[in-house]
Write an enzyme that holds these catalytic residues in place. Sequence first.
Site, mmCIF file in Angstrom:
data_model
loop_
_atom_site.group_PDB
_atom_site.id
_atom_site.type_symbol
_atom_site.label_atom_id
_atom_site.label_comp_id
_atom_site.label_asym_id
_atom_site.label_seq_id
_atom_site.Cartn_x
_atom_site.Cartn_y
_atom_site.Cartn_z
ATOM 1 N N LYS A 127 0.819 -1.199 0.000
ATOM 2 C CA LYS A 127 0.000 0.000 0.000
ATOM 3 C C LYS A 127 0.855 1.251 0.000
ATOM 4 O O LYS A 127 0.406 2.320 -0.369
ATOM 5 C CB LYS A 127 -0.881 0.043 1.266
ATOM 6 C CG LYS A 127 -1.861 -1.076 1.388
ATOM 7 C CD LYS A 127 -2.602 -0.922 2.754
ATOM 8 C CE LYS A 127 -3.287 -2.191 3.138
ATOM 9 N NZ LYS A 127 -3.817 -2.095 4.523
ATOM 10 N N GLU A 181 8.101 2.565 -5.854
ATOM 11 C CA GLU A 181 8.111 2.050 -4.477
ATOM 12 C C GLU A 181 8.254 3.221 -3.508
ATOM 13 O O GLU A 181 8.817 4.262 -3.840
ATOM 14 C CB GLU A 181 9.267 1.042 -4.373
ATOM 15 C CG GLU A 181 9.466 0.342 -3.067
ATOM 16 C CD GLU A 181 8.285 -0.411 -2.493
ATOM 17 O OE1 GLU A 181 7.250 0.228 -2.245
ATOM 18 O OE2 GLU A 181 8.415 -1.627 -2.249
ATOM 19 N N ASP A 218 14.490 -0.528 1.840
ATOM 20 C CA ASP A 218 15.106 -0.719 3.150
ATOM 21 C C ASP A 218 16.174 -1.810 2.993
ATOM 22 O O ASP A 218 17.263 -1.526 2.504
ATOM 23 C CB ASP A 218 13.975 -1.090 4.121
ATOM 24 C CG ASP A 218 14.396 -1.208 5.570
ATOM 25 O OD1 ASP A 218 15.307 -1.984 5.864
ATOM 26 O OD2 ASP A 218 13.800 -0.547 6.434
ATOM 27 N N LYS A 269 16.764 3.964 2.219
ATOM 28 C CA LYS A 269 17.385 3.792 3.545
ATOM 29 C C LYS A 269 18.668 2.996 3.307
ATOM 30 O O LYS A 269 18.744 1.798 3.552
ATOM 31 C CB LYS A 269 16.416 3.032 4.450
ATOM 32 C CG LYS A 269 16.650 3.259 5.925
ATOM 33 C CD LYS A 269 15.843 2.289 6.754
ATOM 34 C CE LYS A 269 14.411 2.716 6.990
ATOM 35 N NZ LYS A 269 13.705 1.759 7.892
ATOM 36 N N PHE A 317 12.883 4.354 11.773
ATOM 37 C CA PHE A 317 11.581 3.965 11.243
ATOM 38 C C PHE A 317 10.831 5.185 10.716
ATOM 39 O O PHE A 317 10.533 6.113 11.443
ATOM 40 C CB PHE A 317 10.740 3.169 12.244
ATOM 41 C CG PHE A 317 9.742 2.336 11.504
ATOM 42 C CD1 PHE A 317 10.135 1.151 10.885
ATOM 43 C CD2 PHE A 317 8.436 2.781 11.336
ATOM 44 C CE1 PHE A 317 9.234 0.415 10.124
ATOM 45 C CE2 PHE A 317 7.532 2.037 10.577
ATOM 46 C CZ PHE A 317 7.932 0.855 9.982
ATOM 47 N N ASP A 329 3.568 3.506 6.666
ATOM 48 C CA ASP A 329 2.844 3.256 7.918
ATOM 49 C C ASP A 329 3.730 2.655 8.995
ATOM 50 O O ASP A 329 4.801 2.102 8.729
ATOM 51 C CB ASP A 329 1.705 2.266 7.663
ATOM 52 C CG ASP A 329 2.225 0.839 7.451
ATOM 53 O OD1 ASP A 329 3.113 0.659 6.591
ATOM 54 O OD2 ASP A 329 1.776 -0.077 8.175
ATOM 55 N N ARG A 372 -0.238 6.787 7.510
ATOM 56 C CA ARG A 372 -0.122 6.877 6.050
ATOM 57 C C ARG A 372 -0.616 8.213 5.507
ATOM 58 O O ARG A 372 -0.192 8.673 4.455
ATOM 59 C CB ARG A 372 -0.941 5.771 5.367
ATOM 60 C CG ARG A 372 -0.431 4.362 5.604
ATOM 61 C CD ARG A 372 -1.130 3.398 4.637
ATOM 62 N NE ARG A 372 -0.981 2.004 4.999
ATOM 63 C CZ ARG A 372 0.074 1.246 4.682
ATOM 64 N NH1 ARG A 372 1.082 1.758 4.018
ATOM 65 N NH2 ARG A 372 0.123 -0.028 5.036
HETATM 66 P P1 IMP Z 1 12.638 -4.060 2.383
HETATM 67 O O1 IMP Z 1 12.241 -5.377 1.793
HETATM 68 O O2 IMP Z 1 13.350 -4.245 3.691
HETATM 69 O O3 IMP Z 1 13.455 -3.210 1.425
HETATM 70 O O4 IMP Z 1 11.331 -3.239 2.743
HETATM 71 C C1 IMP Z 1 10.115 -3.630 2.249
HETATM 72 C C2 IMP Z 1 8.948 -2.784 2.642
HETATM 73 O O5 IMP Z 1 8.946 -2.584 4.044
HETATM 74 C C3 IMP Z 1 8.916 -1.390 2.039
HETATM 75 O O6 IMP Z 1 8.366 -1.388 0.758
HETATM 76 C C4 IMP Z 1 8.011 -0.692 3.031
HETATM 77 O O7 IMP Z 1 6.658 -0.941 2.711
HETATM 78 C C5 IMP Z 1 8.354 -1.352 4.325
HETATM 79 N N1 IMP Z 1 9.309 -0.514 5.069
HETATM 80 C C6 IMP Z 1 10.647 -0.631 5.138
HETATM 81 N N2 IMP Z 1 11.193 0.310 5.914
HETATM 82 C C7 IMP Z 1 10.154 1.065 6.355
HETATM 83 C C8 IMP Z 1 10.060 2.220 7.201
HETATM 84 O O8 IMP Z 1 11.043 2.785 7.712
HETATM 85 N N3 IMP Z 1 8.799 2.695 7.401
HETATM 86 C C9 IMP Z 1 7.690 2.136 6.867
HETATM 87 N N4 IMP Z 1 7.739 1.062 6.070
HETATM 88 C C10 IMP Z 1 8.951 0.529 5.813
HETATM 89 MG MG MG Z 2 5.995 -0.950 0.568
#
Ligand code: IMP
Ligand code: MG
Length: 176
Positions: free
Chosen positions: A41, A97, A101, A129, A150, A157, A163
């Site tokens: 979302k 996206e 992260d 990040k 975070f 969210d 959001r």
């Molecule tokens: P990743 O797979 O660790 O790169 O992150 C996947 C998903 O986690 C992202 O698309 C976000 O939806 C969520 N996410 C990662 N870090 C954050 C954050 O700091 N705040 C909110 N959502 C996050």
């Molecule tokens: Mg996401």
Amino acid sequence: MREMPQELISSERIKQRVRELGEEITSDYAGSDLVMVGILKGAFVVMADLVRSVELPARIDFMAVSSYGMDTKSTGVVSIVKDLDLDIRGRDLLVVEDIVDSGLTLDFLLRSLKAREPASLSLFALLDKVEARKVPVEIKYRGFEVPNRFIVGYGLDYAEKYRELPYIGVLEEQKG
Ligand code: IMP
Ligand code: MG
């Protein structure tokens, strides 16, 4: 009352950056068969602003993926819970996206989209990040680098809250 995040990026700065990147995309994709895919979302807010900054007759679609649980950390175990409606074979795909992260979600998603043979595949990420990266992900259009904290707001969210905030902020470290 809920804890309010500390502002990191104002709504004015976000607008300005999305407009700049929209102009870049407009010139890079002129004359191509562009499909912009928002990842639900989190990307719904930036997607709505970005598609209006890209002055091209792009097709719009969405996908939803889930990495298990409502936790704040990605597991790398990803499943597609809503797939694309459009056929992307031979088209120019731009995945939109909210934040990269660890990179685990995108790594999985980009591989599975590549297998459908789009003409090209690139990534827009509003937030990077960078210190949290576990697998490399190439971001062609990047909004802002953010610290390893975070992040919430502007689509992002924490446990389905925040959001709707027009700015991007950080929550204080969660206790425990
Ligand atoms: P990743 O797979 O660790 O790169 O992150 C996947 C998903 O986690 C992202 O698309 C976000 O939806 C969520 N996410 C990662 N870090 C954050 C954050 O700091 N705040 C909110 N959502 C996050
Ligand atoms: Mg996401």
